[in-house]
Design an enzyme around this catalytic site. Structure first.
Site, PDB file in Angstrom:
ATOM      1  N   ASP A  42      52.958  42.107  35.609  1.00 56.36           N
ATOM      2  CA  ASP A  42      52.812  40.739  36.356  1.00 56.36           C
ATOM      3  C   ASP A  42      54.109  40.710  37.382  1.00 56.36           C
ATOM      4  O   ASP A  42      55.014  41.131  37.312  1.00 56.36           O
ATOM      5  CB  ASP A  42      53.408  39.538  35.555  1.00 56.36           C
ATOM      6  CG  ASP A  42      53.117  38.191  36.020  1.00 56.36           C
ATOM      7  OD1 ASP A  42      52.043  37.845  36.413  1.00 56.36           O
ATOM      8  OD2 ASP A  42      54.189  37.840  35.994  1.00 56.36           O
ATOM      9  N   GLU A  56      50.260  43.733  39.830  1.00 57.98           N
ATOM     10  CA  GLU A  56      49.986  42.379  40.456  1.00 57.98           C
ATOM     11  C   GLU A  56      50.946  42.446  41.556  1.00 57.98           C
ATOM     12  O   GLU A  56      52.365  42.205  41.383  1.00 57.98           O
ATOM     13  CB  GLU A  56      50.026  41.361  39.571  1.00 57.98           C
ATOM     14  CG  GLU A  56      49.569  40.208  40.314  1.00 57.98           C
ATOM     15  CD  GLU A  56      50.398  38.699  39.971  1.00 57.98           C
ATOM     16  OE1 GLU A  56      49.785  37.669  40.197  1.00 57.98           O
ATOM     17  OE2 GLU A  56      51.486  38.895  39.599  1.00 57.98           O
TER      18      GLU A  56
HETATM   19  C1  NOJ Z   1      51.235  35.850  38.258  1.00 58.91           C
HETATM   20  C2  NOJ Z   1      50.260  35.369  36.971  1.00 58.91           C
HETATM   21  O1  NOJ Z   1      49.046  35.829  37.139  1.00 58.91           O
HETATM   22  C3  NOJ Z   1      50.345  33.886  37.086  1.00 58.91           C
HETATM   23  O2  NOJ Z   1      49.194  33.366  36.222  1.00 58.91           O
HETATM   24  C4  NOJ Z   1      51.809  33.509  36.654  1.00 58.91           C
HETATM   25  O3  NOJ Z   1      51.996  32.051  36.812  1.00 58.91           O
HETATM   26  C5  NOJ Z   1      52.689  34.303  37.612  1.00 58.91           C
HETATM   27  N1  NOJ Z   1      52.583  35.608  37.975  1.00 58.91           N
HETATM   28  C6  NOJ Z   1      54.087  34.226  37.093  1.00 58.91           C
HETATM   29  O4  NOJ Z   1      54.250  34.965  35.890  1.00 58.91           O
END
Ligand code: NOJ
Length: 547
Positions: free
Chosen positions: A208, A274
């Site tokens: 993440d 991500e």
């Molecule tokens: C990316 C995640 O996919 C999202 O759902 C989240 O709000 C943010 N990162 C913070 O962790």
């Protein structure tokens, strides 16, 4: 139990990975919230679909300030979702069915309920406990101004002040304090977490906000200088690697360290970043000595336009190849408007603004949206690399755009002062059956209300039904396994305007007609079409696979 039958270290390079949003997938205990036992009971659905792996969004203990991305304990299961034994049982059953399992790792921030943050609150300024996070004194005569102009991704200042006068950094909600990755204890703890889940048989990790861990915390902290810009939008204003807290060069040391841990397993654990960072910089996260893959959000953000998509596809393949990674493709996930609705928005519409609370959302024609979504999916699944499929897209689910304000859970709703509804519309629990209190999701009402139209999208309504979206996905995934060869594509030259056509190994071709006029079907055996082929013509918004 690790799956010893599949030791291929490259299983993920062209895998189809199904994202499970655990609280919305299946509810075994009837409390309205999806859980791990629910997932285990429904793994047959994924095996029958023909995906290679599932990725679970966070299922860890959490106050749900941000749908579970506020983790209170990285090495446990939220009691509302089950236990570690339930997790082990789920992994065992997945492996028995030939499915790999990936989990989400959230290293940029913890929950404010995490023992470390609670300790930091008690310990006070200057303490070792506060050094695990980013605490600073404020600016202004009495420290009453935030330390910098940095903005939260969800709106407002990224700093919150405590009664003792200090401020702490939260790039997301105030309940998600950012960790300090210069602190060795933080690094060591995440190594332990990676080993903890890898030892339990997890095959990979989705990382993440992978681009935000390394921050320039040298004194004095630097302003972004453009508070009206989001951190992401400010990236081009800095020389590569020098933004104060996004995509800094030092972040890659962290992933090189992780790769050594992940490579100690057989097969090596895979990972996908991500990272909301443009092309070539993003590919750095996917280098073989780092995470291996990075999500390709340029593809997701591209409009339904042949020229734009061709460019994005070519660029994505080239940057992935240059990094030694395989490309990734995503059309939907838990953060964006479902593609059956999004692809229908008029060009230039900001999908988030479409979900404004003022009722101005343009109506989206659901059947036209579904037609386009099916064409987009067949196009995606024909591309070399991995496709990430979000739960419910195999049913053709549209975005639930009209959730009433009183049920909204996404912090974006509050943090934007009720100007953006946020992401709940793609997180509405899945319909499994055509009737029942929550269409087979569980024995009671679901945590977000499902519209009555969900009955017609239910698995039960589509299972075995010729031409249904579910059967289209099943056939596509079955065919894809047989036809995949190499990671290259060759564009077919001289296609009509609005048409994308390319060949893969073995003479397998994909033709996508994104225009609004039918085109002649090229010669070849039709393997699959997102719509029936009539009179030897490929209709508008239709993709065909040919042998
Ligand atoms: C990316 C995640 O996919 C999202 O759902 C989240 O709000 C943010 N990162 C913070 O962790």
């Amino acid at each position: 139990m690790p799956d010893l039958s599949s030791r291929d270290p490259n299983w993920w390079r062209q895998a189809v990975i199904y994202q499970v949003y655990p609280r919305s997938f299946a509810d075994a205990d009837g409390d309205g919230l999806g859980d791990l036992k629910g997932i285990t009971q429904r793994l047959n659905h994924l095996a029958a679909l023909g995906v290679d792996a599932l990725w679970l969004s966070p299922f860890y203990p959490s106050e749900l300030a941000d749908g579970g991305y506020d983790v209170a304990d990285y090495r446990d299961v939220d009691p509302r979702l089950g236990t570690l034994d339930d997790f082990d049982a789920m992994v065992e059953e997945a492996h028995r069915l030939g499915l790999k399992v990936m989990v989400d790792i959230v290293p940029n921030h913890t929950s404010d309920q995490h023992v470390w943050f609670q300790e930091a609150l008690r310990a006070g300024p200057g303490s070792a406990a506060r050094d695990r996070y980013v605490f600073r004194d404020g600016r202004g005569a009495n420290g009453e101004l935030p330390p910098t102009d940095w903005q939260s991704v969800f709106g407002g200042s990224a700093w919150r002040r405590l009664p003792d006068g200090q401020w702490y950094l939260h790039l997301f909600t105030p309940e998600q304090p950012d960790l300090n990755w210069d602190n060795e204890e933080v690094r060591a703890d995440f190594r332990t977490t990676l080993r903890f889940w890898s030892d339990r048989g997890v095959d990979g990790f989705r990382v993440d906000v992978a681009h935000a861990l390394a921050k320039d915390l040298s004194e004095p902290l630097r302003d972004l200088g453009a508070p009206e810009l989001s951190a992401e939008a400010a990236l081009p204003h800095f020389a590569p690697g020098t933004h104060p807290f996004y995509d800094r060069d030092e972040v890659h040391e962290i992933y090189r360290d992780w790769r050594k841990i992940l490579d100690a397993y057989i097969p090596p654990r895979m990972a996908v970043a991500e990272a909301w960072v443009p092309g070539a910089r993003r590919a750095r996260y996917a280098r073989p000595d780092e995470l291996g893959q990075a999500f390709n959000f340029e593809y997701l953000q591209a409009g339904w336009d042949a020229g734009e998509l061709k460019q994005v596809i070519s660029d994505s393949l080239a940057t992935a190849r240059a990094a030694g990674a395989s490309a990734t493709w995503v059309l939907s996930n838990h953060d964006v408007v479902r593609h059956a609705s999004r692809l229908m928005l008029p060009p230039g519409t900001d999908p988030d603004a479409w979900l404004l609370s003022d009722g101005t959302a343009p109506a989206v024609d659901e059947s036209a949206g579904l037609r386009r979504a099916r064409a987009a999916t067949l196009l995606m699944l024909a591309l070399p690399g991995s496709s990430y499929v979000y739960q419910g897209e195999e049913l053709g689910l549209p975005e639930v755009a009209d959730l009433p304000a009183e049920v909204l859970q996404d912090p974006i709703w509050e943090q934007t002062g009720h100007t953006s509804k946020g992401r709940d519309g793609c997180r509405v629990p899945l319909p499994w059956t055509t009737s029942g209190p929550s269409y087979g999701f569980g024995a009671g009402a679901a945590w977000l209300p499902q519209p009555a139209s969900f009955a017609s999208y239910a698995v039960e309504a589509q299972d075995g039904v010729e031409g249904s979206t579910l059967e289209l996905y099943r056939r596509a995934l079955r065919l894809r396994r047989k036809l995949l060869e190499g990671e290259e594509l060759t564009w077919v030259a001289d296609t009509p305007p609005g048409v994308l056509a390319f060949a893969r190994g073995d003479g397998w071709r994909c033709v996508a007609n994104l225009s609004d006029t039918a085109i002649a079907l090229p010669p070849g055996e039709v393997l699959l079409g997102s719509r029936p082929i009539e009179d030897g013509r490929i209709g508008p918004d239709t993709t065909v696979w040919l042998a």
